[in-house]
Motif scaffolding. Sequence first.
Motif, mmCIF file in Angstrom:
data_model
loop_
_atom_site.group_PDB
_atom_site.id
_atom_site.type_symbol
_atom_site.label_atom_id
_atom_site.label_comp_id
_atom_site.label_asym_id
_atom_site.label_seq_id
_atom_site.Cartn_x
_atom_site.Cartn_y
_atom_site.Cartn_z
ATOM 1 N N GLY A 274 -22.396 99.589 26.267
ATOM 2 C CA GLY A 274 -21.010 99.129 25.986
ATOM 3 C C GLY A 274 -19.764 100.286 26.466
ATOM 4 O O GLY A 274 -18.770 99.373 27.470
ATOM 5 N N LEU A 275 -19.695 101.376 26.823
ATOM 6 C CA LEU A 275 -19.113 102.075 27.429
ATOM 7 C C LEU A 275 -19.170 101.749 28.878
ATOM 8 O O LEU A 275 -17.563 102.067 29.556
ATOM 9 N N LEU A 276 -19.848 101.551 29.156
ATOM 10 C CA LEU A 276 -20.446 100.850 30.704
ATOM 11 C C LEU A 276 -19.868 100.090 30.715
ATOM 12 O O LEU A 276 -19.412 99.944 32.139
ATOM 13 N N GLY A 277 -20.067 99.337 30.547
ATOM 14 C CA GLY A 277 -19.665 97.425 30.628
ATOM 15 C C GLY A 277 -18.389 97.563 30.704
ATOM 16 O O GLY A 277 -17.014 97.556 30.962
ATOM 17 N N ALA A 278 -17.631 98.437 29.868
ATOM 18 C CA ALA A 278 -15.505 98.920 28.869
ATOM 19 C C ALA A 278 -15.579 99.701 30.915
ATOM 20 O O ALA A 278 -14.227 99.315 31.048
ATOM 21 N N ILE A 279 -15.828 100.347 31.474
ATOM 22 C CA ILE A 279 -15.398 101.043 32.240
ATOM 23 C C ILE A 279 -15.869 100.334 33.705
ATOM 24 O O ILE A 279 -15.005 100.266 34.195
ATOM 25 N N TRP A 280 -16.704 100.404 33.565
ATOM 26 C CA TRP A 280 -16.604 98.887 34.847
ATOM 27 C C TRP A 280 -15.544 97.815 35.193
ATOM 28 O O TRP A 280 -15.638 97.250 35.661
ATOM 29 N N GLY A 281 -15.913 97.293 33.762
ATOM 30 C CA GLY A 281 -14.612 96.174 33.296
ATOM 31 C C GLY A 281 -13.544 96.646 33.591
ATOM 32 O O GLY A 281 -12.562 95.697 34.580
ATOM 33 N N GLY A 282 -13.422 97.542 33.162
ATOM 34 C CA GLY A 282 -12.232 98.500 33.392
ATOM 35 C C GLY A 282 -11.208 98.985 35.154
ATOM 36 O O GLY A 282 -10.431 98.910 35.487
ATOM 37 N N SER A 283 -12.422 98.893 35.932
ATOM 38 C CA SER A 283 -11.673 99.071 37.486
ATOM 39 C C SER A 283 -11.410 97.937 38.078
ATOM 40 O O SER A 283 -10.853 98.315 38.547
ATOM 41 N N PHE A 284 -11.576 96.420 37.202
ATOM 42 C CA PHE A 284 -10.386 95.792 37.909
ATOM 43 C C PHE A 284 -10.028 95.418 37.320
ATOM 44 O O PHE A 284 -8.408 95.498 38.461
ATOM 45 N N LEU A 285 -9.275 96.090 35.883
ATOM 46 C CA LEU A 285 -7.623 96.130 35.905
ATOM 47 C C LEU A 285 -7.385 97.621 36.694
ATOM 48 O O LEU A 285 -5.882 97.217 37.157
ATOM 49 N N PHE A 286 -7.563 98.633 36.390
ATOM 50 C CA PHE A 286 -7.169 99.145 37.545
ATOM 51 C C PHE A 286 -6.834 99.166 38.744
ATOM 52 O O PHE A 286 -5.749 99.383 39.453
ATOM 53 N N MET A 287 -7.687 98.443 39.885
ATOM 54 C CA MET A 287 -7.125 97.963 40.680
ATOM 55 C C MET A 287 -6.143 96.657 40.972
ATOM 56 O O MET A 287 -4.943 96.596 41.859
ATOM 57 N N ARG A 288 -6.175 96.602 40.001
ATOM 58 C CA ARG A 288 -4.956 95.564 39.712
ATOM 59 C C ARG A 288 -3.822 95.791 39.841
ATOM 60 O O ARG A 288 -2.321 95.448 39.929
ATOM 61 N N VAL A 289 -3.453 97.004 38.898
ATOM 62 C CA VAL A 289 -2.400 97.561 38.776
ATOM 63 C C VAL A 289 -1.906 99.021 40.131
ATOM 64 O O VAL A 289 -0.438 98.612 40.933
ATOM 65 N N ALA A 290 -2.966 99.159 40.676
ATOM 66 C CA ALA A 290 -2.685 99.730 42.202
ATOM 67 C C ALA A 290 -2.450 99.485 43.514
ATOM 68 O O ALA A 290 -2.301 100.327 44.310
ATOM 69 N N ALA A 291 -3.099 97.754 43.307
ATOM 70 C CA ALA A 291 -3.574 97.582 44.708
ATOM 71 C C ALA A 291 -2.061 96.963 44.961
ATOM 72 O O ALA A 291 -2.313 97.450 46.369
ATOM 73 N N LYS A 292 -1.339 96.656 45.003
ATOM 74 C CA LYS A 292 0.066 96.325 45.395
ATOM 75 C C LYS A 292 0.845 97.730 46.079
ATOM 76 O O LYS A 292 1.416 97.181 47.239
ATOM 77 N N ASP A 293 0.966 98.479 45.540
ATOM 78 C CA ASP A 293 1.182 100.126 45.915
ATOM 79 C C ASP A 293 1.022 100.018 47.257
ATOM 80 O O ASP A 293 1.275 101.550 48.013
ATOM 81 N N PHE A 294 -0.665 100.958 46.362
ATOM 82 C CA PHE A 294 -1.102 101.492 47.931
ATOM 83 C C PHE A 294 -1.622 100.688 49.194
ATOM 84 O O PHE A 294 -1.383 100.517 50.581
ATOM 85 N N GLY A 295 -2.381 99.444 48.710
ATOM 86 C CA GLY A 295 -2.315 98.639 49.810
ATOM 87 C C GLY A 295 -4.528 98.932 49.472
ATOM 88 O O GLY A 295 -4.553 99.981 49.014
ATOM 89 N N ALA A 296 -5.427 97.888 50.178
ATOM 90 C CA ALA A 296 -6.642 98.148 49.875
ATOM 91 C C ALA A 296 -7.089 99.549 50.579
ATOM 92 O O ALA A 296 -8.104 99.672 49.322
ATOM 93 N N PHE A 297 -6.881 99.771 51.558
ATOM 94 C CA PHE A 297 -7.755 100.511 52.097
ATOM 95 C C PHE A 297 -7.631 101.855 51.623
ATOM 96 O O PHE A 297 -8.295 102.777 51.777
ATOM 97 N N ALA A 298 -5.996 102.062 51.728
ATOM 98 C CA ALA A 298 -5.791 103.705 50.746
ATOM 99 C C ALA A 298 -6.313 103.718 49.158
ATOM 100 O O ALA A 298 -6.805 104.998 49.392
#
Length: 296
Positions: free
Chosen positions: A23-47
């Motif tokens: 469950g912890l691993l699923g929560a962490i890897w599921g959270g990766s999409f949340l973190f990308m959603r938050v940061a991708a517009k400001d950083f851009g994909a490559f950065a």
Amino acid sequence: MADPIAGDASVPSVDWRTPLELGLLGAIWGGSFLFMRVAAKDFGAFALVEVRIVLGALILLPFLWRARGLLTAAHWRRFALIGALNSAIPFSLFAWGAARAPAGIGAIANSTTVLFTALIAFFVYGDRIGTRRAIALVAGFVGVVVLASGKIEGESVGAAALAGALASLCYGFAVNFTKHWLAGVPPLAAVAGTLSCAAVMLAPFAFFAWPQTSPPLKSWLAATALGVLCTGIAYALFFNLIRRVSASRASTNTYLVPLFGVGWAWLLLGEEPTATMLTAGALILGSVIVSQREAR
């Protein structure tokens, strides 16, 4: 008659640790999409991906250093190819999609990794695919089409869904190549090696695409969580789980990642899952379950 206080030694104790770790691993890897959603517009994909890979590699470098005596030039060539397929390309595709569609889209598309892995094993290595598994693969890819056909607030999410599917195809190649090429390398050392190669390959793209204005603190925190938690620590947890219970049982966290990915986005970003997302998720997740059962 067994002592009712001491208990019967022949009855195995309940294993609470494994489901908690899954469950912890699923929560962490599921959270990766949340973190990308938050940061991708400001950083851009490559950065963003460069930050993620560098931080993840730093966490795992001690394992690579410990195994340095086992590595040859051939290993490093394989690390480079697998690093591109398992990190640099798919992470960038998911980050690109996260800037354009809800986090749940990438989380659901990511589930097709299991299907692509089976398909590539069939075509490249001649692994058997039974009738039930073949039907499951078809159903899963129908789910991708359904996912790509959806719209959020009138905007198509097809490009983000297809980017996620292409990223999962890369994962499918990487899983098969890792299994056949790196069997003699300690798993965490192999991950550290592939991440290191990916960081070097992606560095020029990140340099030229680096944002002109510094991203806000929340985006830096999300990028740091992606690298430290969702990459470095998550891989360490995953391979420790494999060593303790088995690869097939550890891989069941695949079922949890899309659920957490959609759930975190709904809970923390207010991104409600649409009927199209739920339908596609059911098709893909159902096909993954059938596919893995037949594989075992």
